[in-house]
Design an enzyme around this catalytic site. Structure first.
Site, PDB file in Angstrom:
ATOM      1  CE1 TYR A  57      37.768  59.567 -20.429  1.00 55.63           C
ATOM      2  CE2 TYR A  57      37.817  58.541 -18.251  1.00 55.63           C
ATOM      3  CZ  TYR A  57      38.204  59.566 -19.110  1.00 55.63           C
ATOM      4  OH  TYR A  57      39.020  60.579 -18.653  1.00 55.63           O
ATOM      5  NE  ARG A 110      41.415  69.883 -29.497  1.00 54.63           N
ATOM      6  CZ  ARG A 110      40.654  70.605 -28.661  1.00 54.63           C
ATOM      7  NH1 ARG A 110      39.863  71.539 -29.139  1.00 54.63           N
ATOM      8  NH2 ARG A 110      40.670  70.378 -27.359  1.00 54.63           N
ATOM      9  NE  ARG A 131      47.694  63.885 -19.773  1.00 56.48           N
ATOM     10  CZ  ARG A 131      47.366  63.930 -18.496  1.00 56.48           C
ATOM     11  NH1 ARG A 131      46.373  63.181 -18.052  1.00 56.48           N
ATOM     12  NH2 ARG A 131      48.023  64.725 -17.665  1.00 56.48           N
ATOM     13  CG  PHE A 155      25.688  77.594 -21.223  1.00 52.78           C
ATOM     14  CD1 PHE A 155      25.145  76.351 -20.903  1.00 52.78           C
ATOM     15  CD2 PHE A 155      26.895  77.959 -20.633  1.00 52.78           C
ATOM     16  CE1 PHE A 155      25.791  75.495 -20.019  1.00 52.78           C
ATOM     17  CE2 PHE A 155      27.544  77.100 -19.755  1.00 52.78           C
ATOM     18  CZ  PHE A 155      26.987  75.869 -19.452  1.00 52.78           C
TER      19      PHE A 155
END
Ligand SMILES: CC(C)(C)CN1C(=O)[C@@H](CC(=O)N[C@@H](CC(=O)O)C(=O)O)O[C@H](c2cccc3ccccc23)c2cc(Cl)ccc21
Length: 342
Positions: free
Chosen positions: A143, A190, A200, A260
């Site tokens: 997933y 978290r 969920r 980044f």
């Protein structure tokens, strides 16, 4: 001055970027000019797809079809999506998605191909997990590959296509995948309290069912010890990706790409450090401070090679500057800071 080719649609895209995630938007805007717009559009395309995946009000059959064909819509000028539920935070982005499509079609074909291919594979994966539960740790890895690992694989291909990174990096699919898995697993760990409340399900059933009988018991303080034991098991699973993350980061050459990539990973390392063995995770959404994150990276990881440590020193200065009072100066300092990078 370099002629600013900034269409009204592109300005609109950066406005959406600011709205969706302010701090990360700042990091994207520091990217080398050759990549900045590409990553802005890539981020918004992924955000659009994620908004469909998150929408629990859509009829399953319809939702699966939208996810699986989303990549085709990137080539349909004027297309937009107005069927999001009223509570979907980024519904406005999908209502104005024609603006993203306009800018996507302005990108070099090579960039379009990478973004469309990743969007297609991600949409297939999200569609699969719309009707499949995350049972085993393998399911969890699959997933997270679909929703985050693929993002990393696409980014590596975009970095190479821009010419800013040598062609080795996109061959490191496993490392690129780990970059995404670490961020996504950390977010899932978290966010457990909020996610269980919102009904969920992202924690693998095979893992939590060793500790509690019902998923709701994870956030029931009567079972706090069991919940924390389950939390620790998942934290250690996520932490296993860190060597790959450091290996990937150590191979980045362009300093704006390094920043980044390193900033979200640094936040995630601080977040997983805060979550490990922390009962508060089972009753609230714990948050870290940015500068704390980079200190953690320097101390806890203490990378051996001096160049990497120097990169982190400059990063720390920039993150501190960025949170300074006037953005203008800190921005200037930020660029100057990187001059000493080589
Ligand atoms: C699911 C996700 C982890 C891929 C989301 N994701 C990220 O989390 C952002 C960070 C972000 O959005 N932070 C938010 C906080 C938050 O939303 O949790 C902020 O406001 O700081 O970073 C990732 C990201 C950045 C750099 C390298 C990456 C390599 C592999 C995979 C993802 C990589 C990201 C890059 C792109 Cl192009 C698109 C999405 C992301």
């Amino acid at each position: 001055i370099q002629k600013l080719k900034c269409s009204s649609e592109l300005i609109r895209c950066y406005q959406y970027l600011e709205q969706t995630s302010r701090s990360f938007a700042a990091v994207i805007q520091e990217l080398h000019p050759e990549l900045k717009d590409v990553i802005c559009i890539y981020y918004l395309v992924l955000r659009g797809l994620d908004t469909v995946e998150d929408d629990m009000t859509l009829e399953i059959k319809y939702k699966k079809e939208v996810l699986e064909t989303f990549y085709e819509k990137l080539y349909i000028r004027g297309w937009s999506f107005a069927d999001s539920g009223p509570n979907e935070e980024d519904a406005p982005l999908l209502i104005e998605f024609d603006v993203v499509i306009t800018e996507f079609l302005n990108l070099k074909k090579e960039y379009q191909d990478v973004i469309a291919k990743i969007t297609r594979e991600m949409g297939m994966g999200m569609s699969k997990y719309t009707t499949k539960k995350v049972n085993t740790v393998e399911d969890w890895n699959e997933y997270c590959h679909y929703v985050a690992g693929l993002v990393g694989i696409g980014l590596s291909q975009l970095f190479v296509a821009s010419g800013l990174e040598p062609s080795g990096i996109e061959k490191l699919e496993a490392l690129s995948n780990s970059m995404g898995l670490f961020l996504q697993k950390t977010n899932i760990i978290r966010d457990v309290f909020e996610d269980v409340i919102d009904d969920r399900r992202f924690w693998p059933i095979e893992v939590w069912s060793k500790h509690v009988n019902l998923v709701g018991d994870l956030i029931n303080d009567k079972y706090l010890t069991q919940g924390v034991n389950c939390l620790n098991e998942l934290c250690l699973n996520a932490i296993e990706h860190i060597p790959d993350v450091l290996d990937y980061l150590s191979q980045i050459h362009d300093r704006t790409i390094f920043s980044f990539c390193a900033i979200p990973q640094t936040m995630a390392i601080a977040t997983i450090t805060l979550c490990l063995n922390n009962p508060k995770v089972m009753s609230e959404n714990v948050k870290i401070r940015k500068t704390e994150a980079i200190r953690v990276m320097k101390q806890k990881i203490a990378p051996t090679d001096a160049v990497f440590l120097k990169k982190l020193d400059i990063l720390e200065k920039n993150v501190q500057l960025k949170t300074g009072p006037s953005m203008a100066n800190s921005k200037y300092e930020y660029v100057r800071g990187f001059e000493t990078f080589e």
